[in-house]
Structure formats: C-alpha cells, structure tokens
Design an enzyme around this catalytic site. Structure first.
Site, PDB file in Angstrom:
ATOM      1  N   GLY A 189       0.914  -1.139  -0.076  1.00  0.00           N
ATOM      2  CA  GLY A 189       0.010   0.040  -0.094  1.00  0.00           C
ATOM      3  C   GLY A 189       0.914   1.396  -0.138  1.00  0.00           C
ATOM      4  O   GLY A 189       1.762   1.307   0.776  1.00  0.00           O
ATOM      5  N   ALA A 190       0.644   2.267  -1.035  1.00  0.00           N
ATOM      6  CA  ALA A 190       1.675   3.205  -1.253  1.00  0.00           C
ATOM      7  C   ALA A 190       1.748   4.056   0.044  1.00  0.00           C
ATOM      8  O   ALA A 190       2.724   4.390   0.443  1.00  0.00           O
ATOM      9  CB  ALA A 190       1.196   4.135  -2.433  1.00  0.00           C
ATOM     10  N   TYR A 244      -4.546  -6.946  -8.830  1.00  0.00           N
ATOM     11  CA  TYR A 244      -5.137  -6.585  -7.530  1.00  0.00           C
ATOM     12  C   TYR A 244      -6.518  -7.221  -7.542  1.00  0.00           C
ATOM     13  O   TYR A 244      -7.548  -7.448  -8.367  1.00  0.00           O
ATOM     14  CB  TYR A 244      -5.332  -5.135  -7.735  1.00  0.00           C
ATOM     15  CG  TYR A 244      -4.262  -4.347  -7.741  1.00  0.00           C
ATOM     16  CD1 TYR A 244      -3.538  -4.024  -6.648  1.00  0.00           C
ATOM     17  CD2 TYR A 244      -3.630  -3.740  -8.982  1.00  0.00           C
ATOM     18  CE1 TYR A 244      -2.431  -3.153  -6.738  1.00  0.00           C
ATOM     19  CE2 TYR A 244      -2.413  -3.105  -9.180  1.00  0.00           C
ATOM     20  CZ  TYR A 244      -1.598  -2.879  -7.897  1.00  0.00           C
ATOM     21  OH  TYR A 244      -0.529  -1.961  -7.910  1.00  0.00           O
ATOM     22  N   GLY A 288      13.862   9.328 -13.035  1.00  0.00           N
ATOM     23  CA  GLY A 288      14.261   8.067 -13.168  1.00  0.00           C
ATOM     24  C   GLY A 288      15.836   7.753 -13.005  1.00  0.00           C
ATOM     25  O   GLY A 288      16.413   8.379 -11.873  1.00  0.00           O
ATOM     26  N   ASP A 297       7.793   5.612  -3.535  1.00  0.00           N
ATOM     27  CA  ASP A 297       7.409   5.491  -1.782  1.00  0.00           C
ATOM     28  C   ASP A 297       8.573   6.036  -0.947  1.00  0.00           C
ATOM     29  O   ASP A 297       8.708   6.914   0.019  1.00  0.00           O
ATOM     30  CB  ASP A 297       6.675   4.539  -1.217  1.00  0.00           C
ATOM     31  CG  ASP A 297       5.503   4.169  -2.135  1.00  0.00           C
ATOM     32  OD1 ASP A 297       4.660   5.275  -2.541  1.00  0.00           O
ATOM     33  OD2 ASP A 297       5.049   3.038  -2.379  1.00  0.00           O
TER      34      ASP A 297
END
Length: 312
Positions: A37-38, A108, A232, A264
C-alpha cells in the site's frame, strides 16, 4: 497536546503475495506474504526513521485485516484511526518476481474492499489536530468518491491550520473512470499541497508539460511551494516558489531487485528531511538515497531504512 504526531496519512493496505520464482503468475506455486500500500509504505518508512506516524484506513474483520494491523504494531505506526469494517473484506494482490530490473506484474483483488468505503466519516479531528504534516497520494484518491472526499476534507482542515501537506500523484489510471477525471481530481488535491512529488511521466499527464521546469511551474503558479520531479535514472529535479531550482543525481544501483516502492521511498526521504528542517537539495538527496535502497530488495517496504541504516 498539539503536534504529538509528526505525520498523518490516509490509504489502503492489502495483503501481497509475491511469487518466489520468476515467470508467469499462472505458473507460480509458492508465494511470500507481505503488506502493500503506497501510503502505508510511506508511513512505514517515516516510522522507521523515528517519526510519530498515524495511518487512517479501513480493514476487513478477516485474517488479512489482522495481518495489516499486526504490521502497524510491528512498525510502531499509530492505528488509532483504523476502522475494522465487518461488512467488507481487506483487499489483496499477487505480484510476479522480476529479477532483471523490469517492473513486476501485479494483479489486484481490491474492488469493493473495506478501504474503498473510506469517507469523511473516518475523519478523526483529534488525530489530525495533533499532526503537523499530512501526506496524501493519488492511490487513496482513486479508491472511491467517498475516499476522495475524505482526502479533500483532510487537506482543507490541515491547510486552514497552516500545517504542511505533501502530495504524491501515484497515478493508477485503471482505478479512474477516465483520464480527464483523474487529471482534474488529482490536480485539485495537488493545488492544496505545499510539496508535490510527481514522476516525469506523471507530471506530463497531469499538466500537459513535457519538461521538469514546465511541470514545476504549472504547480508553483497555483500556490504550491515546492515541486520535486522524479526523473528516473537521472535522479530528481526540483524548483521552489522562490525560484530555487536544481538537479540532484541518482545513486547508481548495480543490482535492481524490485522497482515497486521506489517512489514511496523517495517520498519518505523528502518528507522526513523537510520536516527535520533540512534544505530542499538535502531532502531530494535523501529521497534518492532511500529510493535506491528500496529497489535493492524484494518487497515494497523491506528496503526502507532505520535511522541507523540511513547513516545520516
């Protein structure tokens, strides 16, 4: 007591089953169970650095829900704003193993989950009053109209109290009815934030601009104080409302194990450093560092360091 909490965040956590062998998920027979979960990843990273963090969510009255709650306890994250909802299940996901640096496949199983029923009724005024910073992400915003309404209300209250707000767009197009709705609603949240942390591709989708400076100016012209853009392999680029700008080089990683969770980890670095009074270039450098640690291990949050491991 005011500011007893450093950070409060809102989101969904799921049980995550990661394949232990590479290849098609259909062929995988063994999995390792983790929590995903972010927003919980960010909460975990901040808590490991010694910050007092509260996570707002809903979980089902099931084994996955208990698994999530056990994880919060282990990481010393305040679960006082988590509702156990007996009507709906805790979501879960399956993730393939990719050991060549490519993004793993994630499937998901979250539709109609307990967390998707988050709403303004889950706003705990006492907890938000005690927090000095609110972190929001586009994942929780995408769960449902009621979850979005909770985020919007939380941002309005925190902003009225002159608390800081960070926003990571964390685009999940599949959860939105259309790209136009996603762009409009996420930008509405972003305009409430002090610090916006998009990836370069995300920023282009949300603003129509193709350069880091163009993306940053789009938000700075609408009241945001600082924009940090993940570029990136190049690292990150930032610009502030006062005109300070610059690039911070990435930390080279020889062996990329799992790219999920890098953004995250980056958010953990930037938010923690700014809350500690560090400069924005120092915060971005910490973001790059923690992001690089996150992609060297299997799992979304396993690579997030403790204060000792961070070595600062």
């Amino acid at each position: 007591m005011q500011n007893r909490l450093d950070v409060i965040t809102i989101g969904e956590a799921m049980a995550m089953f990661v394949a232990t062998e590479t290849g098609d998920l259909a062929d995988a027979e063994q999995f390792v169970k983790r929590v995903a979960g972010a927003e919980l990843n960010v909460a975990t990273g901040l808590a490991r650095l010694g910050m007092k963090v509260c996570w707002v969510s809903r979980v089902g009255d099931d084994s996955f829900g208990r698994f999530v709650l056990n994880s919060l306890k282990k990481e010393r994250i305040d679960a006082g704003c988590v509702t156990i909802d007996g009507r709906y299940a805790t979501g879960f996901q399956l993730k393939s193993k990719a050991d060549d640096g490519t993004d793993p496949i994630v499937e998901y199983f979250r539709k109609g989950s307990a967390a998707s029923h988050l709403s303004p009724e889950d706003f705990n005024a006492a907890a938000f009053n005690q927090a000095r910073h609110l972190h929001l992400s586009g994942v929780a915003a995408a769960l449902s109209p009621t979850s979005y309404a909770l985020l919007e209300h939380a941002a309005k209250v925190m902003k009225a109290q002159d608390k800081t707000i960070s926003f990571d767009p964390n685009l999940r197009p599949v959860l939105w009815k259309s790209e136009a709705e996603m762009v409009e609603k996420l930008n509405r949240l972003a305009f409430q934030a002090d610090w916006v942390l998009p990836g370069l591709k995300e920023g282009t989708i949300l603003t129509g601009e193709t350069t880091p400076e163009g993306i940053a100016d789009f938000y700075l012209q609408r009241g945001v104080k600082a924009v940090v853009i993940k570029t990136g392999a190049d690292g990150a680029w930032f610009k502030t409302a006062s005109g300070e700008q610059g690039a911070v080089a990435a930390i080279k990683v020889e062996n990329v194990v799992d790219t999920v969770g890098a953004g995250d980890g980056f958010a953990v670095g930037v938010i923690s450093a700014l809350l500690e009074g560090k400069t924005l270039p120092q915060a971005v450098a910490r973001g790059n560092k923690i992001g690089s640690l996150a992609i060297q291990v299997l799992g979304d949050s396993e690579g997030l360091p403790t204060r000792e491991e961070l070595g600062e």
